[in-house]
Write an enzyme that holds these catalytic residues in place. Structure first.
Site, PDB file in Angstrom:
ATOM      1  N   HIS A  23       0.836  -1.202   0.000  1.00  0.00           N
ATOM      2  CA  HIS A  23       0.000   0.000   0.000  1.00  0.00           C
ATOM      3  C   HIS A  23       0.872   1.255   0.000  1.00  0.00           C
ATOM      4  O   HIS A  23       0.699   2.141  -0.838  1.00  0.00           O
ATOM      5  CB  HIS A  23      -0.918  -0.018   1.231  1.00  0.00           C
ATOM      6  N   GLU A  24       1.802   1.324   0.935  1.00  0.00           N
ATOM      7  CA  GLU A  24       2.592   2.554   1.084  1.00  0.00           C
ATOM      8  C   GLU A  24       3.480   2.812  -0.133  1.00  0.00           C
ATOM      9  O   GLU A  24       3.606   3.948  -0.585  1.00  0.00           O
ATOM     10  CB  GLU A  24       3.419   2.511   2.370  1.00  0.00           C
ATOM     11  N   HIS A  51       1.719   4.485  -2.979  1.00  0.00           N
ATOM     12  CA  HIS A  51       1.635   5.959  -2.937  1.00  0.00           C
ATOM     13  C   HIS A  51       2.797   6.565  -3.731  1.00  0.00           C
ATOM     14  O   HIS A  51       2.629   7.565  -4.434  1.00  0.00           O
ATOM     15  CB  HIS A  51       1.684   6.474  -1.490  1.00  0.00           C
ATOM     16  N   TYR A  64      -4.375  14.216  -3.065  1.00  0.00           N
ATOM     17  CA  TYR A  64      -4.748  13.455  -1.867  1.00  0.00           C
ATOM     18  C   TYR A  64      -5.851  14.161  -1.078  1.00  0.00           C
ATOM     19  O   TYR A  64      -5.675  14.550   0.072  1.00  0.00           O
ATOM     20  CB  TYR A  64      -3.506  13.242  -1.005  1.00  0.00           C
ATOM     21  N   GLU A  78      -6.074   6.401  -2.250  1.00  0.00           N
ATOM     22  CA  GLU A  78      -6.082   5.413  -1.160  1.00  0.00           C
ATOM     23  C   GLU A  78      -6.511   4.034  -1.664  1.00  0.00           C
ATOM     24  O   GLU A  78      -5.918   3.016  -1.308  1.00  0.00           O
ATOM     25  CB  GLU A  78      -7.059   5.868  -0.065  1.00  0.00           C
ATOM     26  N   ASP A  96     -10.085  13.815   7.627  1.00  0.00           N
ATOM     27  CA  ASP A  96      -9.382  12.819   6.820  1.00  0.00           C
ATOM     28  C   ASP A  96      -9.245  13.261   5.354  1.00  0.00           C
ATOM     29  O   ASP A  96      -9.481  12.493   4.430  1.00  0.00           O
ATOM     30  CB  ASP A  96     -10.151  11.472   6.931  1.00  0.00           C
ATOM     31  N   HIS A 117      -9.715   7.960   3.457  1.00  0.00           N
ATOM     32  CA  HIS A 117      -9.661   6.568   3.928  1.00  0.00           C
ATOM     33  C   HIS A 117     -11.060   5.989   4.139  1.00  0.00           C
ATOM     34  O   HIS A 117     -11.199   4.839   4.527  1.00  0.00           O
ATOM     35  CB  HIS A 117      -8.909   6.455   5.252  1.00  0.00           C
TER      36      HIS A 117
END
Ligand SMILES: [Zn+2]
Length: 356
Positions: A173-174, A177, A188, A197, A270, A275
């Site tokens: 996931h990271e 990005h 974002y 996301e 958020d 998210h």
């Protein structure tokens, strides 16, 4: 005009609303760790990442040697916030015996392999960028993030959350990005942020499935399974198959993700619910992938990857724009009469996103 969030936060794995909840309701230790994590995320990481992003966009980034294997370097931040910390494992070196360092090494490798072996992409930037990671960041830090140059992992508070290297899909996931930053650069915030996301969850899930050699039908479609300890009622941080059902717990609250456009959440928190509303495109991907027998990374994953890399995808794309492009790409790559094309179109319809 989209609602502006009071403060735009850079991407991290655990969303701020969940850390807020922990800071308010968890036991003294876990509450203090969550509060400290929020402070770091809000006050320190923003600055750090702005500097890192400048490095990425300045055109002065070094040119890397292209390889068919990753160039990993795992560091130990030794419970400080100075990055990267002490080098503990370089590429091809033996395991350290520190489980966090060795998981970081293995799972950075698993992420590299999916992107390289399946999508012919050499690392995050497509040009062999070394994959650096730091473990033991801060004091029981309750998060993980990509700062534009490297991965950073906390140890978790040990009460509610385990170490952040525990789940391969967190790393997938990271790093995704980073891939998005080098491709469409989806902003974002709001719907483009929720797409950002969701795409990270999609490729995180595909890294895990590819590593475990699972078909779409065998996969659990959970994001961050293993991150929560047995002390909370949580299967994972998110469920792509059934958004809104990953956790329901007195301390954590209930998973707030919608699974359909009719339940889209309008919020200033958020970054405008990045998210939260990611549940909608997550479920679209799950539906498309599972409607096609076999390996999700070969069909639905290929369509999503091509869509992320397509120059027609704007930075501020909304769900409908992404849906439209993904349907077109599925038809181009697999044929208008293909199962893939039909599955992708049907999946977006089912979650209430009408291709624009
Ligand atoms: Zn993220």
């Amino acid at each position: 005009m989209p609602l502006r969030s009071p403060l735009l936060l850079p991407p991290s794995f655990v969303p701020p609303y969940l850390l807020d909840r922990l800071a308010e309701r968890a036991s003294a230790h876990a509450s203090a760790r969550a509060a400290q994590t929020l402070l770091i995320d809000r006050e320190h990481r923003g600055l750090r990442e702005a500097m890192a992003a400048q490095g990425v966009s300045s055109g002065l980034a070094p040119r890397y040697v292209r390889h068919d294997s990753p160039a990993r370097a795992i560091h130990d931040a030794e419970h400080t916030m100075s990055l990267p910390g002490r080098l503990v494992r370089a590429e091809q070196q033996a395991a350290t015996g520190d489980i966090a360092a060795d998981e970081a090494y293995d799972y950075l490798g698993a992420t590299y392999r999916l992107y390289h072996d399946i999508y012919e992409r050499d690392s995050i930037d497509g040009a062999g960028m070394p994959l650096a990671g730091s473990v033991h960041y801060g004091n029981d830090y309750d998060n993980a993030f990509w700062n534009g140059r490297q991965m950073v992992f906390g140890d978790g508070d040990g009460e509610v959350m385990n170490r952040f290297t525990i789940a391969v899909d967190i790393i997938g996931h990271e790093l995704t990005h980073g891939v998005i930053d080098h491709e469409s650069g989806l902003v974002y915030e709001g719907q483009s942020g929720a797409l950002n996301e969701s795409i990270c969850d999609v490729f995180g899930a595909l890294v895990k499935q590819h590593l475990l050699k699972q078909t779409a039908q065998q996969a659990d479609w959970l994001v961050g399974a293993g991150l929560f300890t047995g002390k909370v009622k949580a299967r994972a941080l998110r469920s792509m198959a059934e958004p809104g059902t990953a956790y329901d717990d007195p301390v954590l609250g209930k998973d707030p993700q919608p699974a359909h456009m009719k339940d889209f959440v309008v919020t200033r928190q958020d970054n405008g619910g990045v998210h939260i509303n990611s549940g909608i495109p997550n479920r679209a991907f799950y539906l498309a992938a599972t409607a096609i027998p076999g390996l999700a990374w070969e069909t639905a994953g290929r369509v999503w990857y091509d869509t992320v890399c397509d120059r027609r995808l704007r930075k501020d794309a909304d769900f409908a724009a992404f849906a439209q492009l993904s349907v077109e790409i599925a038809a181009q790559r697999f044929g208008a009469d293909s199962a893939a094309h039909k599955a992708v179109g049907a999946a977006w319809n089912t979650v209430g996103v009408t291709a624009s």
